[in-house]
Motif scaffolding. Structure first.
Motif, PDB file in Angstrom:
ATOM      1  N   GLN A  51      29.815  33.324  33.415  1.00 26.53           N
ATOM      2  CA  GLN A  51      30.855  33.117  32.411  1.00 26.53           C
ATOM      3  C   GLN A  51      31.735  34.359  32.276  1.00 26.53           C
ATOM      4  O   GLN A  51      32.958  34.260  32.186  1.00 26.53           O
ATOM      5  CB  GLN A  51      30.262  32.761  31.045  1.00 26.53           C
ATOM      6  CG  GLN A  51      31.325  32.426  29.998  1.00 26.53           C
ATOM      7  CD  GLN A  51      32.252  31.292  30.447  1.00 26.53           C
ATOM      8  OE1 GLN A  51      31.793  30.207  30.772  1.00 26.53           O
ATOM      9  NE2 GLN A  51      33.559  31.547  30.493  1.00 26.53           N
ATOM     10  N   PHE A  52      31.114  35.527  32.272  1.00 24.88           N
ATOM     11  CA  PHE A  52      31.890  36.760  32.191  1.00 24.88           C
ATOM     12  C   PHE A  52      32.784  36.908  33.421  1.00 24.88           C
ATOM     13  O   PHE A  52      33.945  37.302  33.319  1.00 24.88           O
ATOM     14  CB  PHE A  52      30.958  37.964  32.063  1.00 24.88           C
ATOM     15  CG  PHE A  52      31.681  39.277  32.097  1.00 24.88           C
ATOM     16  CD1 PHE A  52      32.451  39.695  31.034  1.00 24.88           C
ATOM     17  CD2 PHE A  52      31.599  40.091  33.214  1.00 24.88           C
ATOM     18  CE1 PHE A  52      33.127  40.899  31.070  1.00 24.88           C
ATOM     19  CE2 PHE A  52      32.269  41.297  33.258  1.00 24.88           C
ATOM     20  CZ  PHE A  52      33.035  41.705  32.183  1.00 24.88           C
ATOM     21  N   ASP A  55      35.722  34.722  32.980  1.00 22.13           N
ATOM     22  CA  ASP A  55      36.635  35.290  31.985  1.00 22.13           C
ATOM     23  C   ASP A  55      37.473  36.411  32.595  1.00 22.13           C
ATOM     24  O   ASP A  55      38.680  36.508  32.350  1.00 22.13           O
ATOM     25  CB  ASP A  55      35.857  35.848  30.782  1.00 22.13           C
ATOM     26  CG  ASP A  55      35.251  34.760  29.918  1.00 22.13           C
ATOM     27  OD1 ASP A  55      35.630  33.576  30.068  1.00 22.13           O
ATOM     28  OD2 ASP A  55      34.390  35.100  29.082  1.00 22.13           O
ATOM     29  N   GLY A  58      40.025  34.995  35.045  1.00 22.08           N
ATOM     30  CA  GLY A  58      41.125  34.387  34.299  1.00 22.08           C
ATOM     31  C   GLY A  58      42.080  35.430  33.741  1.00 22.08           C
ATOM     32  O   GLY A  58      43.302  35.262  33.779  1.00 22.08           O
ATOM     33  N   LEU A  59      41.524  36.523  33.234  1.00 22.51           N
ATOM     34  CA  LEU A  59      42.368  37.609  32.737  1.00 22.51           C
ATOM     35  C   LEU A  59      43.155  38.234  33.879  1.00 22.51           C
ATOM     36  O   LEU A  59      44.345  38.513  33.743  1.00 22.51           O
ATOM     37  CB  LEU A  59      41.507  38.666  32.038  1.00 22.51           C
ATOM     38  CG  LEU A  59      42.268  39.873  31.487  1.00 22.51           C
ATOM     39  CD1 LEU A  59      43.292  39.454  30.431  1.00 22.51           C
ATOM     40  CD2 LEU A  59      41.284  40.886  30.907  1.00 22.51           C
ATOM     41  N   ARG A  93      47.187  33.703  27.451  1.00 21.00           N
ATOM     42  CA  ARG A  93      45.822  34.039  27.868  1.00 21.00           C
ATOM     43  C   ARG A  93      45.523  35.518  27.615  1.00 21.00           C
ATOM     44  O   ARG A  93      44.440  35.862  27.142  1.00 21.00           O
ATOM     45  CB  ARG A  93      45.630  33.699  29.351  1.00 21.00           C
ATOM     46  CG  ARG A  93      44.194  33.924  29.807  1.00 21.00           C
ATOM     47  CD  ARG A  93      43.966  33.472  31.217  1.00 21.00           C
ATOM     48  NE  ARG A  93      44.042  32.022  31.333  1.00 21.00           N
ATOM     49  CZ  ARG A  93      43.617  31.338  32.377  1.00 21.00           C
ATOM     50  NH1 ARG A  93      43.073  31.971  33.395  1.00 21.00           N
ATOM     51  NH2 ARG A  93      43.733  30.029  32.430  1.00 21.00           N
ATOM     52  N   ALA A  97      42.717  36.902  24.945  1.00 19.66           N
ATOM     53  CA  ALA A  97      41.626  37.794  25.371  1.00 19.66           C
ATOM     54  C   ALA A  97      41.582  39.044  24.502  1.00 19.66           C
ATOM     55  O   ALA A  97      40.509  39.494  24.091  1.00 19.66           O
ATOM     56  CB  ALA A  97      41.798  38.169  26.845  1.00 19.66           C
ATOM     57  N   ARG A 100      40.003  38.508  21.014  1.00 16.38           N
ATOM     58  CA  ARG A 100      38.574  38.191  20.907  1.00 16.38           C
ATOM     59  C   ARG A 100      37.781  39.310  20.251  1.00 16.38           C
ATOM     60  O   ARG A 100      36.678  39.094  19.770  1.00 16.38           O
ATOM     61  CB  ARG A 100      38.003  37.883  22.293  1.00 16.38           C
ATOM     62  CG  ARG A 100      38.470  36.539  22.841  1.00 16.38           C
ATOM     63  CD  ARG A 100      37.866  36.258  24.187  1.00 16.38           C
ATOM     64  NE  ARG A 100      36.410  36.103  24.101  1.00 16.38           N
ATOM     65  CZ  ARG A 100      35.616  36.028  25.173  1.00 16.38           C
ATOM     66  NH1 ARG A 100      36.124  36.091  26.382  1.00 16.38           N
ATOM     67  NH2 ARG A 100      34.317  35.895  25.024  1.00 16.38           N
ATOM     68  N   HIS A 127      30.382  42.117  26.830  1.00 15.18           N
ATOM     69  CA  HIS A 127      31.301  41.396  27.715  1.00 15.18           C
ATOM     70  C   HIS A 127      32.629  41.159  27.000  1.00 15.18           C
ATOM     71  O   HIS A 127      33.707  41.381  27.569  1.00 15.18           O
ATOM     72  CB  HIS A 127      30.694  40.059  28.146  1.00 15.18           C
ATOM     73  CG  HIS A 127      29.501  40.194  29.033  1.00 15.18           C
ATOM     74  ND1 HIS A 127      28.297  39.644  28.709  1.00 15.18           N
ATOM     75  CD2 HIS A 127      29.329  40.822  30.215  1.00 15.18           C
ATOM     76  CE1 HIS A 127      27.416  39.907  29.678  1.00 15.18           C
ATOM     77  NE2 HIS A 127      28.027  40.625  30.597  1.00 15.18           N
ATOM     78  N   VAL A 128      32.570  40.704  25.769  1.00 14.76           N
ATOM     79  CA  VAL A 128      33.787  40.446  24.990  1.00 14.76           C
ATOM     80  C   VAL A 128      34.564  41.746  24.798  1.00 14.76           C
ATOM     81  O   VAL A 128      35.785  41.780  24.951  1.00 14.76           O
ATOM     82  CB  VAL A 128      33.443  39.805  23.624  1.00 14.76           C
ATOM     83  CG1 VAL A 128      34.659  39.753  22.709  1.00 14.76           C
ATOM     84  CG2 VAL A 128      32.869  38.408  23.827  1.00 14.76           C
ATOM     85  N   VAL A 131      36.382  42.705  28.178  1.00 17.87           N
ATOM     86  CA  VAL A 131      37.537  41.843  28.469  1.00 17.87           C
ATOM     87  C   VAL A 131      38.675  42.138  27.504  1.00 17.87           C
ATOM     88  O   VAL A 131      39.843  42.258  27.902  1.00 17.87           O
ATOM     89  CB  VAL A 131      37.141  40.349  28.439  1.00 17.87           C
ATOM     90  CG1 VAL A 131      38.369  39.459  28.503  1.00 17.87           C
ATOM     91  CG2 VAL A 131      36.201  40.027  29.600  1.00 17.87           C
TER      92      VAL A 131
END
Length: 200
Positions: A51-52, A55, A58-59, A93, A97, A100, A127-128, A131
């Motif tokens: 998932q990370f 993410d 995507g970033l 996006r 990010a 978050r 992780h959050v 990102v």
């Protein structure tokens, strides 16, 4: 030269040295390796999961799309020129990010020192935080004066973006300049061998 983690993130798509394109974030292991080598100091021993990785990819797509917009009307990187995310989607996006991780600036000013600013966060997920930090860095870069110096490297097979450090710089690094000059020389020699007039 100032370090821009967002530029390092964009450079996880790179020339592989064999005429192809490599992706440092193609696997969870590769993503873990990259964040430990290039992430924020707080990344420490942070390990990626799928998932990370998604993410972060995507970033990166959003950052590269906005870098392509920043270098316009010059050509974007050939790595993703044919599949760029629309600029409004990339902006949304990037902003999502960054949002978050709610942060608050904190001033530290020791009696015998210089004031510094730090960000205070209540976010526990590393992780959050990573990102969001990369997204904030991209926002700072794209909204600042250094954006005007952003270029896509024009060397054959190169897919990197770079910050132009001086007026005549055309490539991201000397090896790209050597490759570009060799390709130009080859085209001239080939054109001359075919009897065509080749401009210098």
């Amino acid at each position: 030269m100032e370090r821009w983690p967002a530029l390092e993130l964009a450079s996880t798509i790179r020339h592989d040295g064999d005429g192809g394109v490599a992706d440092d974030l193609a696997t969870v292991a590769g993503t873990t390796r990259w964040i430990r080598e290039h992430g924020e100091p707080a990344a420490g021993e942070l390990a990626a999961d799928e998932q990370f990785r998604l993410d972060l990819v995507g970033l990166r797509q959003a950052v590269r799309a906005l870098f392509a917009r920043a270098v316009s009307p010059g050509p974007p990187s050939p790595a993703d020129a044919h599949r760029l995310m629309p600029a409004d989607e990339a902006t949304a996006r990037l902003n999502a990010a960054a949002a978050r991780e709610p942060v608050a600036p904190q001033l530290a000013w020791p009696p015998d020192g210089t004031p510094t600013a730090n960000l205070l966060t209540a976010e526990n997920d590393a992780h959050v935080r990573l990102v969001a930090a990369l997204a904030r860095d991209a926002i700072t870069f794209l909204s600042g004066p250094q954006r005007d110096q952003l270029r896509a490297c024009t060397a054959p097979r190169c897919v990197r973006y770079f910050i132009k450090a001086h007026g005549r710089q055309e490539w991201c690094k000397p090896s790209c300049g050597n490759r570009a000059r060799a390709a130009r020389h080859y085209r001239r020699q080939r054109g001359a061998g075919e009897g065509g007039a080749v401009p210098s």
